[in-house]
Design a protein around this motif. Structure first.
Motif, PDB file in Angstrom:
ATOM      1  N   ARG A   1      25.160   6.480  46.483  1.00 21.09           N
ATOM      2  CA  ARG A   1      25.720   7.568  46.366  1.00 21.09           C
ATOM      3  C   ARG A   1      24.566   8.720  46.583  1.00 21.09           C
ATOM      4  NH1 ARG A   1      31.111   7.573  46.571  1.00 21.09           N
ATOM      5  NH2 ARG A   1      32.407   5.961  45.763  1.00 21.09           N
ATOM      6  N   SER A   2      23.422   8.340  45.824  1.00 22.55           N
ATOM      7  CA  SER A   2      22.390   9.328  45.696  1.00 22.55           C
ATOM      8  C   SER A   2      21.829   9.505  46.978  1.00 22.55           C
ATOM      9  CB  SER A   2      21.482   9.117  44.553  1.00 22.55           C
ATOM     10  OG  SER A   2      22.100   9.229  43.276  1.00 22.55           O
TER      11      SER A   2
ATOM     12  N   ALA B   1      34.260   1.472  45.641  1.00 25.57           N
ATOM     13  CA  ALA B   1      32.935   1.728  44.599  1.00 25.57           C
ATOM     14  C   ALA B   1      31.791   1.506  45.552  1.00 25.57           C
ATOM     15  CB  ALA B   1      33.425   0.366  43.797  1.00 25.57           C
ATOM     16  N   LYS B   2      30.927   2.231  45.041  1.00 27.43           N
ATOM     17  CA  LYS B   2      29.581   2.235  45.591  1.00 27.43           C
ATOM     18  C   LYS B   2      28.406   2.570  44.531  1.00 27.43           C
ATOM     19  CE  LYS B   2      30.712   4.575  50.082  1.00 27.43           C
ATOM     20  NZ  LYS B   2      30.251   5.700  50.943  1.00 27.43           N
ATOM     21  N   SER B   3      27.263   2.023  44.332  1.00 27.44           N
ATOM     22  CA  SER B   3      26.416   2.040  43.356  1.00 27.44           C
ATOM     23  C   SER B   3      25.745   3.593  43.429  1.00 27.44           C
ATOM     24  CB  SER B   3      25.180   1.039  43.591  1.00 27.44           C
ATOM     25  OG  SER B   3      24.319   1.493  44.689  1.00 27.44           O
TER      26      SER B   3
ATOM     27  N   PRO C   1      19.989   1.060  30.737  1.00 24.21           N
ATOM     28  CA  PRO C   1      19.350   0.062  31.523  1.00 24.21           C
ATOM     29  C   PRO C   1      20.205  -0.187  32.857  1.00 24.21           C
ATOM     30  CG  PRO C   1      19.040  -0.651  29.260  1.00 24.21           C
ATOM     31  CD  PRO C   1      20.101   0.664  29.326  1.00 24.21           C
ATOM     32  N   GLY C   2      19.803  -0.350  34.074  1.00 26.49           N
ATOM     33  CA  GLY C   2      20.440  -0.860  35.194  1.00 26.49           C
ATOM     34  C   GLY C   2      21.113   0.307  35.666  1.00 26.49           C
ATOM     35  N   LYS C   3      21.089   1.635  35.428  1.00 26.31           N
ATOM     36  CA  LYS C   3      21.767   2.798  35.825  1.00 26.31           C
ATOM     37  C   LYS C   3      21.786   2.913  37.150  1.00 26.31           C
ATOM     38  CE  LYS C   3      20.261   6.964  35.019  1.00 26.31           C
ATOM     39  NZ  LYS C   3      19.648   8.279  34.292  1.00 26.31           N
ATOM     40  N   PRO C   4      20.800   2.767  37.994  1.00 22.59           N
ATOM     41  CA  PRO C   4      20.792   2.934  39.567  1.00 22.59           C
ATOM     42  C   PRO C   4      21.901   2.036  40.153  1.00 22.59           C
ATOM     43  CG  PRO C   4      18.588   3.129  38.947  1.00 22.59           C
ATOM     44  CD  PRO C   4      19.528   2.421  37.852  1.00 22.59           C
ATOM     45  N   LEU C   5      22.285   0.814  39.550  1.00 22.53           N
ATOM     46  CA  LEU C   5      23.297  -0.096  40.328  1.00 22.53           C
ATOM     47  C   LEU C   5      24.547  -0.020  39.592  1.00 22.53           C
ATOM     48  CD1 LEU C   5      20.793  -3.086  40.372  1.00 22.53           C
ATOM     49  CD2 LEU C   5      21.174  -1.211  42.311  1.00 22.53           C
ATOM     50  N   VAL C   6      24.910   1.108  38.334  1.00 20.15           N
ATOM     51  CA  VAL C   6      26.085   1.255  38.221  1.00 20.15           C
ATOM     52  C   VAL C   6      27.018   1.668  39.284  1.00 20.15           C
ATOM     53  CG1 VAL C   6      25.923   3.723  37.616  1.00 20.15           C
ATOM     54  CG2 VAL C   6      27.415   2.090  36.148  1.00 20.15           C
ATOM     55  N   SER C   7      28.247   1.104  39.162  1.00 21.66           N
ATOM     56  CA  SER C   7      29.243   1.535  40.289  1.00 21.66           C
ATOM     57  C   SER C   7      30.048   2.816  40.012  1.00 21.66           C
ATOM     58  CB  SER C   7      30.149   0.209  40.336  1.00 21.66           C
ATOM     59  OG  SER C   7      31.174   0.370  41.300  1.00 21.66           O
ATOM     60  N   LEU C   8      30.379   3.482  40.943  1.00 24.31           N
ATOM     61  CA  LEU C   8      31.089   4.723  40.902  1.00 24.31           C
ATOM     62  C   LEU C   8      32.126   4.606  41.902  1.00 24.31           C
ATOM     63  CD1 LEU C   8      28.399   7.467  40.553  1.00 24.31           C
ATOM     64  CD2 LEU C   8      29.954   6.704  38.797  1.00 24.31           C
TER      65      LEU C   8
ATOM     66  N   ALA D   1      22.036  12.007  40.160  1.00 23.96           N
ATOM     67  CA  ALA D   1      22.659  13.147  40.419  1.00 23.96           C
ATOM     68  C   ALA D   1      23.424  12.957  41.872  1.00 23.96           C
ATOM     69  CB  ALA D   1      21.657  14.227  40.654  1.00 23.96           C
ATOM     70  N   PRO D   2      24.469  12.106  41.916  1.00 23.31           N
ATOM     71  CA  PRO D   2      24.809  11.797  43.354  1.00 23.31           C
ATOM     72  C   PRO D   2      25.661  13.059  43.657  1.00 23.31           C
ATOM     73  CG  PRO D   2      26.169  10.644  41.670  1.00 23.31           C
ATOM     74  CD  PRO D   2      24.876  11.400  40.916  1.00 23.31           C
TER      75      PRO D   2
END
Length: 266
Positions: free
Chosen positions: A37-38, A31-33, A17-24, A106-107
């Motif tokens: 990045r996608s 850090a960007k969501s 849940p909330g995967k699109p907003l996870v920080s990388l 898949a960024p």
């Protein structure tokens, strides 16, 4: 030839849940969501006329608009990314020759994967959809096998015929090889990269079909096309030294961040 890229993104993922907003965090420590990045990966693709994020969640819309993305709001009833792309195409008026589904998890997707995909679909009139496949080296294959041994769903694999038309896609590792490989070895296993290029007719028809037993069992949206007798062209792409992984589970975050650091991605 007009090309639309749609990045489908939903907040209520069953596995994450909330995967699109996870920080990388990239190599520079910034850090960007995941969704940003996608979107940035989509901006690198040549020959594209428009890029949109398709979502049903206001949190994703707000975050996407904050970094400059165009957002199309779609129904929460969409069962998967393909249905969401179909709805986005309808909202945009349908005036495109090819629609690309660049999934928001898949960024690390290289731009040439998408470019090769669009090119191949343009020259194969027998295909309704095209999708990239990447031959696994031993390191990637052993990673798949390790995930399965631990009960995790890692990458999807694909098998195809002599014309590169897809026969089957699975979250299991197919074909069975019965052996381990050295990291640098080429293997007979192909990683299916979760990107699709559709002809608009195939995409709009997709939502009129019910999910079949294979799609329900595997949880793979592309199997609906195969179960309806549609042709999926598997475009073999080259990594060119790039690593690739999709963010399927929380455990994938450090793996992807390590790959980004190794590739000096900011």
């Amino acid at each position: 030839m007009s090309v639309l890229i749609v990045i489908p993104a939903r907040y209520a993922s069953t596995r994450y849940p909330g995967k699109p907003l996870v920080s990388l965090t990239g190599a520079t420590g910034k850090a960007k969501s995941l969704i940003q990045r996608s979107w940035e990966a989509a901006q690198m693709v040549k020959g594209v006329d428009r890029v949109v994020v398709a979502t049903d969640d206001d949190r994703i819309r707000t975050a996407s608009e904050a970094f400059g993305a165009e957002v199309v709001m779609t129904s929460s009833e969409c069962a998967n990314g393909t249905e969401r792309c179909a709805e986005a195409l309808e909202h945009l008026g349908g005036a495109f020759d090819i629609v690309v589904n660049l999934q928001g998890d898949a960024p690390l997707t290289p731009a040439w994967f998408v470019e090769d995909l669009v090119r191949d679909l343009m020259v194969d009139p027998s295909a309704d959809i095209a999708t990239p496949v990447l031959r696994c080296d031993g390191k990637a294959l052993n990673g798949f096998l390790e995930d399965r041994s631990q009960g995790r769903v890692g990458g999807t694999t694909a098998v195809f015929d002599a014309n590169r038309h897809g026969l089957y896609f699975s979250k299991e590792v197919i074909p069975y090889t019965g052996k381990r490989y050295a990291d640098e070895d080429a293997t007979p296993v192909f990683h299916h990269v979760g990107v699709y290029a559709y002809r608009p007719e195939a995409l709009t028809t997709y939502k009129t079909w019910s999910a079949g037993p294979l799609e329900r069992l595997e949880g793979l949206e592309q199997l609906r096309f195969l179960e309806q007798g549609r042709t999926i062209l598997c475009t073999e792409v080259e990594a060119r030294g790039r690593q690739f992984w999709e963010l399927n589970n929380p455990e994938d975050v450090p793996r992807i961040e390590a790959m980004m650091a190794e590739m000096s991605m900011p």
